[in-house]
Design a protein around this motif. Structure first.
Motif, PDB file in Angstrom:
ATOM      1  N   ARG A 235       0.829  -1.201   0.000  1.00 26.76           N
ATOM      2  CA  ARG A 235       0.000   0.000   0.000  1.00 26.76           C
ATOM      3  C   ARG A 235       0.868   1.257   0.000  1.00 26.76           C
ATOM      4  N   GLY A 236       0.296   2.302  -0.544  1.00 26.93           N
ATOM      5  CA  GLY A 236       0.922   3.616  -0.465  1.00 26.93           C
ATOM      6  C   GLY A 236       0.307   4.414   0.659  1.00 26.93           C
ATOM      7  N   PRO A 237      -0.895   4.954   0.451  1.00 32.13           N
ATOM      8  CA  PRO A 237      -1.594   5.644   1.549  1.00 32.13           C
ATOM      9  C   PRO A 237      -2.360   4.656   2.413  1.00 32.13           C
ATOM     10  N   GLY A 266      -6.465   5.738  -3.732  1.00 22.33           N
ATOM     11  CA  GLY A 266      -5.554   5.290  -2.679  1.00 22.33           C
ATOM     12  C   GLY A 266      -4.753   4.079  -3.112  1.00 22.33           C
ATOM     13  N   SER A 267      -4.834   3.001  -2.315  1.00 21.36           N
ATOM     14  CA  SER A 267      -4.146   1.748  -2.647  1.00 21.36           C
ATOM     15  C   SER A 267      -5.041   0.756  -3.365  1.00 21.36           C
ATOM     16  N   GLU A 288      -7.952   9.471  -8.901  1.00 20.69           N
ATOM     17  CA  GLU A 288      -6.894   9.727  -7.936  1.00 20.69           C
ATOM     18  C   GLU A 288      -6.021  10.879  -8.444  1.00 20.69           C
ATOM     19  N   HIS A 293       0.030   6.971  -6.051  1.00 25.42           N
ATOM     20  CA  HIS A 293      -1.138   6.267  -5.525  1.00 25.42           C
ATOM     21  C   HIS A 293      -1.939   5.623  -6.654  1.00 25.42           C
TER      22      HIS A 293
END
Length: 472
Positions: A235-237, A266-267, A288, A293
């Motif tokens: 995951r990123g955020p 997000g992810s 996004e 992301h």
């Protein structure tokens, strides 16, 4: 004179017994010395045979081996005084009890001799048939190990194949000590503090099976659910946790065939849940702002679709369209489209509401995911200032509290005994006593269980706002 004769007879019998016992002891010593000499000669012959094992002309190994075993096994228990005297007296002067004892002794001696001969013969003869059957069984085991697969027993069941995602976990006393998601690859291995498992040994096995590591620890290998994948994917955020995503889906009442707008990919967690909810007939438009992301969401989405096709033999519906754009200025992307629901996961959702609300069907719901109560206040203030046709129906917080529930154990390691049901008055007294304690016992009349909150539970809170479009 009549009194002196019995004493003389007794003295004579005593001397006779003493002499006979001494003779018997001397004979026994001589026999033992002979046996020791025989054992020594047999042992030397056995050693000489081992040294000259390659010589085929020496026929003495079998006989020497037999005599050696006979010498070792021929030692018997010492005789009792009654047996010694009975062996010296003539057979006509013996009583029936002594005769029976002598017969039993002779029978035991004959049985020991037969056992010694049979045992020596069995050990000396090479077991060709047993070796053949042993090699055959080893060959059968090797073929089964080479195959490494167990045929499925239920219709629709599929074995694990290379390329799909798996989840390995190890539990100890109800707690998860190890959990890892990995892709099954040929030649790779699963490393952990409890040992190693080769991926080749996992392939072609049924899912949900315990496999032992190199240290003998059982590890559960199973396929991850969508909830497991979301929690363990890269995951990123921060992601929308499954408990929050499920609540948002119920708020929006998303069904198969709906068209949903999502802001804040997000992810890719919420995108996957929405993709599953709308099915093959529906579609999801996800936007996004950040490029990193956006790439992460696309990779996670495609990875899940690939694993699903390997698991089920059918493709996951490709019903999510990812766009890198700002929803405030993305009017051309949503122009002329209507949506059955809108999901917003962003820092300032009140700034995009004037853009997306005109494309929301009347009576439909816009669910907003917010991290703290301050963002909730800003959202409500923005709605009041912009005079949008929205009704705030609910503002909720979804807690997540894991519990550990296990049978109560005594100090000796045994489970507690089932208790009989108690009266209502006694139950009230016990419940009043337990109000201050954190541990909650189970219902009366059952096995005692101890339940307490999980000490390592995930502390995550979020606020969900349910906004419904309605005309005033």
């Amino acid at each position: 004179m009549a009194v002196q004769m019995p004493f003389a007879g007794l003295l004579f019998m005593r001397r006779l017994v003493r002499n006979s016992s001494q003779r018997h002891l001397s004979c026994r010593c001589i026999i033992q010395k002979c046996r020791m000499r025989q054992t020594r000669t047999v042992s030397t012959a056995f050693v000489n045979y081992n040294e000259n094992k390659g010589d085929d002309s020496d026929p003495s190994p079998l006989s020497s081996n037999l005599t050696f075993k006979q010498a070792l096994l021929s030692r018997r228990r010492p005789l009792s005084p009654l047996e010694r005297i009975s062996s010296l007296l003539p057979q006509d002067a013996l009583s029936p009890e002594v005769m029976q004892l002598r017969e039993e002794q002779n029978q035991e001696a004959s049985e020991e001799d037969t056992n010694i001969h049979t045992q020596a013969e069995h050990e000396a003869i090479p077991k060709e048939d047993d070796s053949e059957t042993h090699h055959a069984s080893d060959a059968a085991m090797e073929t089964e190990e080479e195959k490494g697969s167990i045929p499925p027993t239920l219709p629709g069941e599929s074995l694990l194949v290379f390329g799909e995602l798996l989840l390995a976990e190890h539990r100890k006393k109800g707690r998860v000590e190890f959990r890892r998601m990995f892709a099954l690859q040929a030649g790779a291995r699963l490393n952990s503090s409890w040992g190693i498992i080769l991926h080749d040994n996992i392939a072609r096995q049924p899912a949900g099976r315990f496999l032992k590591t190199s240290r003998g620890t059982p590890i559960l290998i199973r396929r991850p659910s969508l909830e497991d994948y979301v929690l363990h994917m890269k995951r990123g955020p921060a992601i929308a946790y499954p408990k929050d995503a499920a609540t948002m889906l119920m708020m929006m009442d998303v069904t198969e065939g709906d068209r949903v707008l999502e802001s804040g990919s997000g992810s890719g967690a919420m995108s996957l849940f929405l993709s599953k909810a709308v099915g093959c007939k529906g579609s999801v438009l996800s936007m996004e702002v950040r490029e990193d992301h956006h790439k992460r969401a696309v990779l996670n989405y495609n990875r899940w679709r690939t694993a699903w096709s390997l698991r089920r033999g059918e493709e996951w519906p490709d019903n999510v369209q990812f766009h890198r754009a700002d929803l405030c200025t993305a009017s051309p992307l949503i122009a002329g489209q209507g949506f059955n629901a809108i999901a917003l996961d962003m820092a300032n959702p009140h700034l995009v509401l004037p853009t997306v609300i005109p494309h929301l069907h009347p009576g439909a719901v816009c669910a907003v995911y917010l991290a703290n109560i301050t963002q909730v206040i800003d959202l409500l203030e923005g709605m009041r200032c912009s005079a949008l046709p929205l009704l705030c129906e609910r503002i909720i917080e979804v807690p997540n509290r894991d519990w550990l529930v296990a049978p109560a154990l005594q100090k000796d390691g045994k489970y507690c005994i089932r208790k009989a049901p108690v009266l209502v008055e006694e139950q009230r007294e016990e419940t009043e006593k337990d109000k201050t304690s954190t541990e909650q016992p189970a219902a009366f009349g059952s096995f005692p269980y101890i339940a307490r909150p999980h000490p390592e539970q995930m502390s995550h809170t979020a606020f969900l706002v349910k906004l419904r479009k309605c005309e005033r």
